[in-house]
Write an enzyme that holds these catalytic residues in place. Structure first.
Site: not given
Ligand code: ADP
Length: 397
Positions: A8, A92, A181, A211, A285, A384
């Site tokens: 990716n 990807r 996605h 995410g 979050m 993925e």
């Molecule tokens: P991406 O692949 O789009 O970068 P991810 O799927 O890895 O994102 O998600 C990342 C996000 O998940 C972080 O910005 C965070 O807000 C959230 N996150 C990860 N762990 C937790 C948790 N335990 N509680 C709440 N939110 C979480």
């Protein structure tokens, strides 16, 4: 046993996972960051092998250098003896336009199309193409496959993918909803069908990839029927730093008031909005939930996020005329017990009931609603890279 590499390539990063197929065992995985961006204080290369993290700090001018380094590390760490052990590579690719409705083997024509589609995803497709070219040079014997984020959504009917703007812009420029996605929505839908013990073709599902980027998909008879991301991944839900849907004229008004350029306006919507923009404190979050009870802005941002998710569930529940299951996945969907609870609690009037005990666990896929819940809900970790490796293996045959 065949070694397949899932790749990716982002604008300045390269994530990878090497799997043994068809066993689906992960041999090694990792990420290289700051490609072409210079170094900062931190290690920018991480390779995970047998539960151990190997970190280093290395400057890369481009993706080819990063890939060469990654492969050299594979040898040094004993992951492979010879690069030719890697028989297949799955890339990807973010934008597949209307040209690709499934994964395909890479050839010159495919690569040219990926590059031409960079107009739709400037940062991503260009990096994806660089990754493909670099691997073709270094391991020419390996079968290369491209897996598109948009492909799964090509089954959407026209009434769901068109915008209500002059039709000629669709025919002239291909502007329409493409979604994103797709690999993740497809993977979790397949997993949900297994958990439900029913063929995917018989199911109506609402899959929620929550995410940093977030999207929701309505899946009808196993196919994408509607999805929240649009022409670009800026649309739909409120995200970590992306606004999701906004009234276009609103930003035009702000742009005039603040004297912003087009690029600055887009930047604000992509990088300074969403959870970050509303909370004013964080795009993560976790940070916002930590201060949910004490910080009004954090509470508002989380409540808005949940509200938008529920809006889409409502929309897709009606579009699908019911749903067999809701699926939570990605960073927030997999890990945030409170967000899942807030969403499900808002569906109580439909007879959806959370199983608090099941919802309190993290890790493997699990049903998080009670046995008498009118609609089931699952937490399913997305994968993925595995979905990409499966496509590579299928196309190698
Ligand atoms: P991406 O692949 O789009 O970068 P991810 O799927 O890895 O994102 O998600 C990342 C996000 O998940 C972080 O910005 C965070 O807000 C959230 N996150 C990860 N762990 C937790 C948790 N335990 N509680 C709440 N939110 C979480």
């Amino acid at each position: 046993m065949t070694k397949i590499l899932s790749v990716n390539a982002g604008s300045s990063s390269l994530k990878f996972k090497l799997l043994n197929m068809p066993e689906e065992d992960v041999i090694a995985e990792g990420v290289i960051e700051r490609i072409g961006a210079g170094l900062d204080q931190d290690d920018n290369v991480t390779i995970k092998l047998n539960g151990e993290k190997h970190k280093s700090r290395q400057e890369f001018d481009d993706h080819e250098q990063a890939i060469n380094f990654m492969l050299a590390q594979f040898k040094e760490l004993g992951i492979v003896k010879d690069f030719n052990e890697i028989k297949g590579i799955g890339h990807r690719v973010v934008a597949g336009g209307e040209w690709f409705n499934k994964s395909v083997l890479v050839d010159d024509e495919v690569l040219k199309k990926v590059e031409r589609l960079a107009a739709y995803a400037p940062l991503h497709n260009a990096a994806n193409a660089l990754g493909i070219r670099a691997f073709s040079k270094i391991i020419p014997e390996a079968v290369e496959v491209v897996v598109f984020d948009t492909a799964f959504h090509q089954t959407m009917p026209k009434e769901n993918y068109l915008y209500a703007i002059p039709y000629e812009y669709y025919t002239k420029y291909g502007v329409r909803r493409y979604g994103a996605h797709g690999t993740s929505h497809k993977y979790v839908a397949e997993q949900a069908a297994k958990l439900l013990g029913k063929p995917l073709e018989d199911l109506k599902l609402i899959t929620m990839h929550l995410g940093a980027g977030a999207s929701i998909t309505a899946i009808k008879n196993g196919k994408s029927y509607d999805t929240s991301m649009g022409f670009s991944p800026l649309a739909g839900l409120m995200m970590a730093t992306r606004s999701g849907d906004v009234d276009y004229s609103l930003m035009n008004y702000v742009k005039g008031k603040e004297g912003l350029s087009d690029q600055e306006t887009l930047d604000i919507l992509n990088h300074k909005s969403g959870l970050l923009g509303v909370s004013t404190i964080s795009s993560d979050m976790r940070d916002l939930l930590d201060v949910y009870d004490t910080n009004d802005h954090a509470k508002l941002a989380v409540d808005m996020f949940v509200d938008r998710v529920v809006d889409y569930i409502g929309q897709y529940y009606f579009e699908l005329q019911g749903a067999d299951a809701l699926v939570f996945t990605a960073g927030i969907g997999e890990n945030s017990i409170p967000v899942r609870k807030m969403v499900i609690d808002k569906l109580a009037f439909l007879g959806v009931k959370l199983d608090e005990e099941a919802n309190s666990k993290r890790g493997s896929a699990t049903e998080i609603t009670t046995a008498d819940s009118k609609i089931k809900a699952f937490m399913i970790p997305t994968n993925e890279e595995l979905e990409i490796a499966r496509d590579v293996q299928r196309l190698m045959k």
